[in-house]
Motif scaffolding. Structure first.
Motif, mmCIF file in Angstrom:
data_model
loop_
_atom_site.group_PDB
_atom_site.id
_atom_site.type_symbol
_atom_site.label_atom_id
_atom_site.label_comp_id
_atom_site.label_asym_id
_atom_site.label_seq_id
_atom_site.Cartn_x
_atom_site.Cartn_y
_atom_site.Cartn_z
ATOM 1 N N MET A 1 0.818 -1.190 0.000
ATOM 2 C CA MET A 1 0.000 0.000 0.000
ATOM 3 C C MET A 1 0.864 1.257 0.000
ATOM 4 S SD MET A 1 -3.236 0.746 0.155
ATOM 5 C CE MET A 1 -4.300 2.063 0.553
ATOM 6 N N VAL A 2 1.819 1.321 0.900
ATOM 7 C CA VAL A 2 2.677 2.486 0.994
ATOM 8 C C VAL A 2 3.648 2.534 -0.194
ATOM 9 C CG1 VAL A 2 4.478 3.591 2.374
ATOM 10 C CG2 VAL A 2 2.506 2.556 3.492
ATOM 11 N N ILE A 7 5.621 5.053 -5.298
ATOM 12 C CA ILE A 7 5.891 4.938 -6.736
ATOM 13 C C ILE A 7 5.053 5.937 -7.511
ATOM 14 C CG2 ILE A 7 5.653 3.412 -8.734
ATOM 15 C CD1 ILE A 7 6.436 1.092 -6.882
ATOM 16 N N ASP A 8 3.770 6.054 -7.197
ATOM 17 C CA ASP A 8 2.911 7.028 -7.863
ATOM 18 C C ASP A 8 3.407 8.454 -7.628
ATOM 19 O OD1 ASP A 8 1.279 5.068 -8.858
ATOM 20 O OD2 ASP A 8 -0.269 5.295 -7.315
ATOM 21 N N PHE A 9 3.826 8.751 -6.413
ATOM 22 C CA PHE A 9 4.326 10.083 -6.089
ATOM 23 C C PHE A 9 5.583 10.413 -6.901
ATOM 24 C CE2 PHE A 9 6.979 12.943 -3.562
ATOM 25 C CZ PHE A 9 6.099 14.003 -3.402
ATOM 26 N N GLY A 14 8.176 13.347 -11.140
ATOM 27 C CA GLY A 14 9.042 13.351 -12.316
ATOM 28 C C GLY A 14 8.371 13.982 -13.522
ATOM 29 N N LEU A 15 7.087 13.682 -13.715
ATOM 30 C CA LEU A 15 6.355 14.288 -14.822
ATOM 31 C C LEU A 15 6.229 15.800 -14.652
ATOM 32 C CD1 LEU A 15 3.536 11.663 -15.446
ATOM 33 C CD2 LEU A 15 5.423 12.252 -16.974
#
Length: 61
Positions: A1-2, A7-9, A14-15
């Protein structure tokens, strides 16, 4: 979960950084290419005029 959140953050961060960095280059290119007109080389031409007749210094030529 964390781990998924991290990873999403990282991907979103980066984007955001990448898009922000490219935005400056893209807008500079558009302004230079399409709105520069006949004054594209104004600054470099003035630099060459200023440096005309200068002695070359440095190096072993």
């Amino acid at each position: 979960m964390v781990v998924g959140y991290i990873i999403d953050f990282v991907i979103v961060a980066g984007l955001i950084v990448g898009i922000t960095a490219l935005n400056g280059h893209i807008s500079h290119f558009i302004g230079y290419r399409f709105f520069g007109g006949s004054r594209k080389n104004l600054h470099s031409d003035q630099t060459h005029k200023t440096q005309a007749g200068w002695k070359l210094v440095g190096g072993k030529r």
